[in-house]
Design an enzyme around this catalytic site. Structure first.
Site, PDB file in Angstrom:
ATOM      1  N   PHE A   1     -23.803 -30.002 -41.997  1.00  0.00           N
ATOM      2  CA  PHE A   1     -24.593 -30.462 -40.852  1.00  0.00           C
ATOM      3  C   PHE A   1     -23.876 -30.003 -39.442  1.00  0.00           C
ATOM      4  O   PHE A   1     -24.442 -29.607 -38.495  1.00  0.00           O
ATOM      5  CB  PHE A   1     -25.333 -31.717 -40.677  1.00  0.00           C
ATOM      6  CG  PHE A   1     -26.204 -32.133 -41.950  1.00  0.00           C
ATOM      7  CD1 PHE A   1     -25.825 -32.734 -42.872  1.00  0.00           C
ATOM      8  CD2 PHE A   1     -27.529 -31.323 -41.738  1.00  0.00           C
ATOM      9  CE1 PHE A   1     -26.624 -33.175 -43.821  1.00  0.00           C
ATOM     10  CE2 PHE A   1     -28.207 -31.788 -43.143  1.00  0.00           C
ATOM     11  CZ  PHE A   1     -27.789 -32.441 -43.964  1.00  0.00           C
ATOM     12  N   CYS A   2     -22.441 -30.120 -39.619  1.00  0.00           N
ATOM     13  CA  CYS A   2     -21.662 -29.631 -38.466  1.00  0.00           C
ATOM     14  C   CYS A   2     -20.386 -29.194 -39.246  1.00  0.00           C
ATOM     15  O   CYS A   2     -19.725 -29.727 -39.845  1.00  0.00           O
ATOM     16  CB  CYS A   2     -21.407 -30.841 -37.664  1.00  0.00           C
ATOM     17  SG  CYS A   2     -20.394 -30.600 -36.175  1.00  0.00           S
ATOM     18  N   PRO A   3     -19.927 -28.036 -38.859  1.00  0.00           N
ATOM     19  CA  PRO A   3     -20.369 -27.110 -37.858  1.00  0.00           C
ATOM     20  C   PRO A   3     -21.898 -26.342 -38.021  1.00  0.00           C
ATOM     21  O   PRO A   3     -22.406 -25.905 -37.426  1.00  0.00           O
ATOM     22  CB  PRO A   3     -19.470 -26.232 -37.583  1.00  0.00           C
ATOM     23  CG  PRO A   3     -18.477 -25.945 -38.677  1.00  0.00           C
ATOM     24  CD  PRO A   3     -18.612 -27.283 -39.429  1.00  0.00           C
TER      25      PRO A   3
END
Lengths: 140, 381, 77
Positions: free
Chosen positions: C14-16
Site C-alpha cells: 500500500f506504500c509506496p
C-alpha cells in the site's frame, strides 16, 4: 487570508477524538512492547510488594528520626575535615580516617560523638531497614 | 566456539535487532555460547524523525543524538568502523580499518541515504530536512524569509513517505502562527497523478491543500534545478519558479551492497518479505530501509521487522530452530497536520490505510512517542 | 506472456505501492528493458498505464491472474 487555520469542515467531536487516540495507541504497539508492558508491570508489582511489607513501612517511619542525626554526623565530619570540608572526596577521606582511628587508642575529639551516633535508635532502625529490604528482595 | 551474530549498521534497525536478541539471550551471552557484534560508522545515533521539527525550531538538535554505546545492551560488542565488503562464502565482513569479522549470521541494517546529485542543480539550489545539517540550514532559511514562493518536490524512492505532506501542512501552520501566511505562496508537487502514493493520504492531502490555499501540482518529477534563476524543471515539461525549494532527494542504499555483489539496483538488498533473508543466503538477513521489500522506508517498519527478525535469530542462535516468525508488512506512521495536530496511518500487507480526523491528542501522542522511541531502541519497552 | 528483465512483487504493497515500485525500477533500468510489476491493487490497471503514457514509456501488457495483475512496461528513453 486568515492568520489562523480556516474553520475545520467537521465540528470537533471529543468522543471521536478519544476513539481515534485509543486506536492510534493500539495500532502503534508492537508485539514485544505488549509483552514488555506485562513484564514491567510484574516487576513493578513485585518491587511494590517488597517495599510495602509492614516491617519495612514501620522501619521507614522510624528512619524519619534519622534525618537530624545524619545532619549532626555530617557536621562532625566537616569539622574534622577542616578547610577541605567543601571537597566531597576529602570528606569521604576524612570519614574513612575516622573509622580507622576508631579502632586505635587515643581517639581524637569529635570522633566519640560520631561513634555515639551509631548507637542511636534511629540509626539502628535504618540499619535494620536495609537488612529487611535485602532479605525481602532475596525472597522476591 | 560461540555462535556469532554480526549486525552491520547502528541505526534504528541495527540497535533494535541487537538489543532484542541480546535481551533474550542474556544467559547464552554470559556463558560465551553466543556473541553479538554491531558494526557502525558513527559514534552517535541520531533520531531522524526529529529533523522535520528542527526545521521549524520545535526540537533541539542536541536532544536528537545519543552515543550508540549508551543505547546498546552491555552484552553487545560495538565496533566503530565502516563495513566495506561482505564475503558470503567465507562468512566474513571486511572493515575499512582492516579488521575482518567472521559471522554465523549476518544482519544488514545499513539504511538509506539521500543522493541529491541524482538531480542536477539540486544540491546547490534546494534545501532539505533529511539530514541534521540540512534541517538546520532550512531552519535558518525559514527564519530569514519574510515571504515568497516555497516549493516542495519529491524524489523516488525516499524514506518517510508522509514527510512531504507533513512539511507542507506544518509550513502553512507555522506561517499562520507568525501572522505572515499571506506573504507566502506554497506549492506542493508530487511524482504521480495524485497528491500521494497512498490513495487515502492523497484524498486527505488534496482536501487540506484546497482548504489552506496550497497549490498542488501532480505528475511532477524533478529533472533539474536552475539555482541561479531559481527555477525547478520537471521531466513532464513544467517549470516552477521558487524562492525556497524544499526537496526530498531520491535515496539509495549503502555502497556495501554493491561492493559485496549482494544488492540490486539502487543498492537495495533483495529480501524475502516474511523471513527477511537476503535472496540466496540462509545466513544473511536484511532489515529496515536497506531491503527492497515493497514497504515504506520508515522507522516503524524497521521496528516491526526487527522484532520478527530478532525472534527468528534467537531461535537460530539458541538451538538452531528454523525461523518461523513472519513479518506481515505492518507500518505505523504519524502525520503531523500542523504544529499541534496530527493523524496517523496504520497498515500491513493485507489492510490498506485510512486517515482518521486529525486531533491534538494524536499530536501529543506523537510528542510522547519521540521519547518512547529511546526505550524501544534499547528494547526496554 | 512477455519475459521481463525485472519482476517486482508488489502485491500487498500500500506504500509506496505498485506504481512507485514501477517508477523506481524503470529509473534504474536500461533503455529497452522490460519491468514487470505484480499488483493486487485494482487501481494499478489504470494508474500504471496512465503513468507509462505520460512518462513516455511503452506499456507492453497487462495480464490478469489469480493473485492480481502483472503489468509490464518497457523503458523507452
Amino acid at each position: 487570508m486568515s492568520v489562523t487555520l480556516p474553520a475545520p469542515t467537521e465540528a470537533p467531536n471529543l468522543a471521536l477524538e478519544g476513539v481515534n487516540l485509543a486506536n492510534a495507541v493500539f495500532a502503534s504497539l508492537t508485539p514485544h512492547m505488549v509483552t514488555r508492558f506485562g513484564e514491567v508491570a510484574e516487576s513493578a508489582a513485585t518491587a511494590l510488594d517488597v517495599l510495602t511489607a509492614p516491617e519495612i513501612l514501620s522501619l521507614l517511619r522510624r528512619t524519619q528520626e534519622l534525618a537530624p542525626l545524619l545532619e549532626q554526623g555530617l557536621a562532625l565530619l566537616a569539622a574534622m575535615a577542616g578547610p577541605d570540608a567543601g571537597d566531597a572526596a576529602r570528606l569521604a577521606d576524612a570519614a574513612q580516617k575516622a573509622s580507622l582511628a576508631a579502632a586505635a587508642p587515643g581517639r581524637p575529639v569529635g570522633l566519640r560523638e560520631l561513634l555515639a551516633l551509631r548507637r542511636e535508635p534511629a540509626v539502628q532502625h535504618a540499619l535494620r531497614f536495609v537488612v529487611a529490604l535485602v532479605r525481602n528482595l532475596r525472597a522476591a | 566456539m560461540p555462535r556469532r551474530l554480526l549486525i552491520v549498521g547502528s541505526g534504528t534497525a541495527g540497535l533494535m535487532v541487537a538489543n532484542l536478541t541480546a535481551r533474550a539471550l542474556h544467559a547464552q551471552l554470559r556463558r560465551h555460547e553466543v556473541e553479538i557484534t554491531v558494526v557502525g560508522e558513527r559514534e552517535d545515533y541520531v533520531y531522524q524523525p526529529g529533523f522535520l521539527y528542527v526545521a521549524f525550531d520545535l526540537m533541539d538538535p542536541q536532544n536528537l543524538t545519543r552515543p550508540v554505546r549508551d543505547l546498546l545492551d552491555p552484552g553487545v560488542q560495538f565496533v566503530r568502523d565502516r563495513a566495506e565488503r561482505v564475503d558470503p562464502d567465507a562468512h566474513t565482513v571486511a572493515l575499512a580499518g582492516g579488521q575482518v569479522l567472521p559471522y554465523d549470521y549476518l544482519v544488514l541494517a545499513t539504511g538509506s541515504q539521500i543522493q541529491p546529485q541524482e538531480v542536477p542543480g539540486l544540491a546547490e539550489g534546494a534545501h532539505w530536512f533529511y539530514t541534521l545539517d540540512g534541517a538546520i540550514r532550512l531552519r535558518e532559511a525559514l527564519q530569514e524569509m519574510q515571504g515568497g514562493r516555497v516549493v516542495l518536490a519529491v524524489g523516488i524512492p525516499h524514506k518517510c513517505p508522509v514527510a512531504p505532506v507533513e512539511f507542507t501542512l506544518m509550513l502553512d501552520a507555522w506561517a499562520r502562527g507568525r501572522g505572515v501566511r499571506e506573504r507566502f505562496d506554497i506549492t506542493y508537487t508530487y511524482p504521480v497523478a495524485r497528491a500521494h502514493t497512498i490513495p487515502a493520504v492523497a484524498e486527505f492531502a488534496e482536501k487540506e491543500f484546497a482548504r489552506r490555499d496550497i497549490a498542488c501540482e501532480t505528475f511532477f518529477n524533478m529533472e533539474a534545478v536552475d539555482p541561479a534563476q531559481r527555477v525547478l524543471h520537471s521531466q513532464e515539461g513544467s517549470d516552477v519558479p521558487y524562492d525556497l525549494l524544499v526537496a526530498v532527494p531520491p535515496h539509495q542504499g549503502d555502497a556495501l551492497g554493491a561492493a559485496s555483489g549482494l544488492a540490486g539496483a539502487g543498492n537495495w538488498y533483495p529480501t524475502d518479505r516474511q523471513l527477511l533473508r537476503v535472496a540466496g543466503h540462509d545466513d544473511i538477513f536484511a532489515v529496515g530501509d536497506t531491503t527492497d521489500i515493497p514497504v515504506s522506508k520508515a522507522g516503524s517498519v524497521a521496528h516491526f521487522e526487527s522484532e520478527v527478525l530478532a525472534d527468528n535469530l534467537v531461535g537460530l542462535l539458541a538451538d538452531g530452530r528454523r525461523p518461523g516468525h513472519a513479518y506481515t508488512g505492518r507500518a505505523f506512521c504519524f502525520i503531523e497536520t500542523g504544529l499541534d495536530e496530527a493523524t496517523y496511518i496504520s497498515f500491513d500487507f493485507l489492510h490498506p490505510p485510512t486517515v482518521p480526523t486529525p486531533s491534538r491528542s494524536i499530536h501529543l501522542f506523537k510528542t510522547t512517542y519521540n521519547q518512547i522511541h529511546w526505550a524501544n531502541l534499547k528494547a526496554v519497552i | 506472456m512477455v519475459t521481463a528483465d525485472r519482476v517486482i512483487d508488489a502485491r500487498g504493497s500500500f506504500c509506496p505501492g505498485p506504481l512507485m515500485e514501477m517508477i523506481r525500477a524503470i529509473k534504474t533500468a536500461q533503455v529497452g528493458e522490460v519491468v514487470a510489476v505484480l499488483t493486487s491493487d485494482s487501481g494499478s490497471r489504470t494508474d500504471i498505464p496512465k503513468w507509462a503514457e505520460k512518462a513516455g514509456h511503452e506499456l507492453v501488457e497487462v495480464v490478469s491472474g489469480e493473485g492480481g495483475d502483472t503489468i509490464s512496461v518497457r523503458k523507452a528513453k
